[in-house]
Scaffold this motif. Structure first.
Motif, PDB file in Angstrom:
ATOM      1  N   SER A 150       0.811  -1.197   0.000  1.00 18.77           N
ATOM      2  CA  SER A 150      -0.020   0.176   0.151  1.00 18.77           C
ATOM      3  C   SER A 150       0.721   1.266   0.067  1.00 18.77           C
ATOM      4  O   SER A 150       2.041   1.184   0.301  1.00 18.77           O
ATOM      5  CB  SER A 150      -0.772   0.054   1.408  1.00 18.77           C
ATOM      6  OG  SER A 150      -0.033   0.150   2.506  1.00 18.77           O
ATOM      7  N   GLU A 151       0.298   2.293  -0.144  1.00 20.06           N
ATOM      8  CA  GLU A 151       1.193   3.612  -0.241  1.00 20.06           C
ATOM      9  C   GLU A 151       1.696   3.770   1.105  1.00 20.06           C
ATOM     10  O   GLU A 151       2.764   4.148   1.216  1.00 20.06           O
ATOM     11  CB  GLU A 151       0.210   4.849  -0.700  1.00 20.06           C
ATOM     12  CG  GLU A 151       1.092   6.168  -1.068  1.00 20.06           C
ATOM     13  CD  GLU A 151       1.825   6.213  -1.914  1.00 20.06           C
ATOM     14  OE1 GLU A 151       2.924   6.926  -1.978  1.00 20.06           O
ATOM     15  OE2 GLU A 151       1.683   5.313  -2.992  1.00 20.06           O
ATOM     16  N   ALA A 152       0.930   3.510   2.218  1.00 21.87           N
ATOM     17  CA  ALA A 152       1.344   3.574   3.682  1.00 21.87           C
ATOM     18  C   ALA A 152       2.429   2.794   3.665  1.00 21.87           C
ATOM     19  O   ALA A 152       3.572   3.045   4.671  1.00 21.87           O
ATOM     20  CB  ALA A 152       0.222   3.517   4.808  1.00 21.87           C
ATOM     21  N   GLU A 153       2.515   1.512   3.427  1.00 24.52           N
ATOM     22  CA  GLU A 153       3.508   0.762   3.575  1.00 24.52           C
ATOM     23  C   GLU A 153       4.872   1.308   2.894  1.00 24.52           C
ATOM     24  O   GLU A 153       5.917   1.243   3.558  1.00 24.52           O
ATOM     25  CB  GLU A 153       3.398  -0.778   3.022  1.00 24.52           C
ATOM     26  CG  GLU A 153       2.161  -1.575   4.023  1.00 24.52           C
ATOM     27  CD  GLU A 153       1.896  -2.928   3.404  1.00 24.52           C
ATOM     28  OE1 GLU A 153       1.724  -3.713   4.043  1.00 24.52           O
ATOM     29  OE2 GLU A 153       1.614  -2.761   1.957  1.00 24.52           O
ATOM     30  N   LEU A 154       4.935   1.719   1.568  1.00 23.82           N
ATOM     31  CA  LEU A 154       5.701   2.080   0.965  1.00 23.82           C
ATOM     32  C   LEU A 154       6.331   3.408   1.828  1.00 23.82           C
ATOM     33  O   LEU A 154       7.581   3.658   1.699  1.00 23.82           O
ATOM     34  CB  LEU A 154       5.379   2.701  -0.498  1.00 23.82           C
ATOM     35  CG  LEU A 154       5.501   1.560  -1.423  1.00 23.82           C
ATOM     36  CD1 LEU A 154       4.919   2.002  -2.787  1.00 23.82           C
ATOM     37  CD2 LEU A 154       6.868   0.886  -1.550  1.00 23.82           C
ATOM     38  N   GLU A 155       5.564   4.362   2.130  1.00 21.04           N
ATOM     39  CA  GLU A 155       6.148   5.479   3.110  1.00 21.04           C
ATOM     40  C   GLU A 155       6.800   5.054   4.165  1.00 21.04           C
ATOM     41  O   GLU A 155       7.764   5.592   4.750  1.00 21.04           O
ATOM     42  CB  GLU A 155       4.856   6.447   3.194  1.00 21.04           C
ATOM     43  CG  GLU A 155       4.205   7.231   2.004  1.00 21.04           C
ATOM     44  CD  GLU A 155       3.136   8.000   2.285  1.00 21.04           C
ATOM     45  OE1 GLU A 155       2.593   8.423   3.582  1.00 21.04           O
ATOM     46  OE2 GLU A 155       2.550   8.244   1.298  1.00 21.04           O
ATOM     47  N   THR A 205      14.289   5.300  -2.145  1.00 21.66           N
ATOM     48  CA  THR A 205      13.019   6.118  -2.577  1.00 21.66           C
ATOM     49  C   THR A 205      12.062   4.788  -2.661  1.00 21.66           C
ATOM     50  O   THR A 205      12.163   3.820  -2.650  1.00 21.66           O
ATOM     51  CB  THR A 205      13.245   6.980  -3.903  1.00 21.66           C
ATOM     52  OG1 THR A 205      13.591   5.717  -4.948  1.00 21.66           O
ATOM     53  CG2 THR A 205      14.296   7.742  -3.757  1.00 21.66           C
ATOM     54  N   LYS A 206      10.663   5.246  -3.122  1.00 24.91           N
ATOM     55  CA  LYS A 206       9.614   4.337  -3.031  1.00 24.91           C
ATOM     56  C   LYS A 206       9.882   3.366  -4.335  1.00 24.91           C
ATOM     57  O   LYS A 206       9.763   2.300  -4.173  1.00 24.91           O
ATOM     58  CB  LYS A 206       8.305   4.909  -3.255  1.00 24.91           C
ATOM     59  CG  LYS A 206       7.791   5.845  -1.975  1.00 24.91           C
ATOM     60  CD  LYS A 206       6.401   6.512  -2.464  1.00 24.91           C
ATOM     61  CE  LYS A 206       6.037   7.114  -1.013  1.00 24.91           C
ATOM     62  NZ  LYS A 206       5.101   7.934  -1.375  1.00 24.91           N
ATOM     63  N   LYS A 207      10.531   3.927  -5.308  1.00 21.83           N
ATOM     64  CA  LYS A 207      10.916   3.394  -6.493  1.00 21.83           C
ATOM     65  C   LYS A 207      11.857   2.461  -6.214  1.00 21.83           C
ATOM     66  O   LYS A 207      11.724   1.351  -6.852  1.00 21.83           O
ATOM     67  CB  LYS A 207      11.331   4.590  -7.584  1.00 21.83           C
ATOM     68  CG  LYS A 207      11.635   3.658  -8.888  1.00 21.83           C
ATOM     69  CD  LYS A 207      11.968   4.905 -10.207  1.00 21.83           C
ATOM     70  CE  LYS A 207      12.257   4.285 -11.321  1.00 21.83           C
ATOM     71  NZ  LYS A 207      12.509   5.280 -12.333  1.00 21.83           N
TER      72      LYS A 207
END
Length: 196
Positions: free
Chosen positions: A9-14, A23-25
């Motif tokens: 999820s976006e939260a996990e990536l953050e 970075t997320k990438k």
């Protein structure tokens, strides 16, 4: 890469981004790299744990004489098997973005074979033997026989290291002494990298 994105999820990536030097990438790229080591095991299982022998197939680790120790130090179970989070921590510490202080702290842990929080004569012998012989052993004497250096030459080298770095003359290096020596080695951080 889109396949890796659905894993988190976006939260996990953050969260991963906050806890690493990536970075997320780069996190998604690292997960893709991890997944390729054992696609049948990792699949869509976020808790998959890869055995050390799979991790040692990475070209970045395969050529490193401390590969087994690296896996053990970063393994949350200390057996060398790694979850994705363990793997991500490992790759983050060895990334160019990680500060030299972090690299130095992990190098000390990797070189501390017996885990007593000191680098004693036995630990330093293992380090020297692995650097010279470049292969993994559990007993330094096992490797000394394979080297082009005699065991007495290895012992002299270890004594010289202790003579130079052991500031309190107790026959071993505490982390502060190791850090002091590494602070004088400007190329240390560059030589202690694993690239994804």
């Amino acid at each position: 890469m889109g396949q890796g994105k659905s894993q988190f999820s976006e939260a996990e990536l953050e969260d991963y981004q906050d806890l690493t030097y990536f970075t997320k990438k780069e996190i998604l790229y690292a997960h893709n790299h991890f997944q390729k080591l054992a696609p049948e095991k990792v699949g869509h299982n976020p808790n998959a744990k890869l055995p050390m022998d799979k991790l040692l197939t990475l070209p970045e680790l395969r050529a490193n004489p401390f590969a087994d120790r690296i896996c053990q130090v970063f393994s949350s179970s200390k057996d060398g098997d790694c979850t994705f989070e363990d793997f991500l921590d490992m790759m983050s510490v060895f990334s160019e973005a990680a500060p030299k202080t972090v690299k130095t702290a992990y190098a000390f842990r990797i070189y501390d074979f017996d885990g007593d929080e000191y680098l004693d004569r036995s630990d330093l012998t293992q380090v020297v033997c692995r650097l010279i012989g470049g292969r993994h052993v559990t007993e330094p004497s096992q490797l000394v026989a394979d080297l082009r250096m005699s065991s007495s030459d290895v012992d002299i080298l270890v004594s010289k290291i202790l003579e130079e770095a052991d500031l309190d003359d107790d026959g071993r290096l505490a982390y502060a002494e190791f850090d002091h020596v590494m602070s004088k080695a400007p190329d240390f951080a560059n030589s202690f990298l694993i690239r994804l």
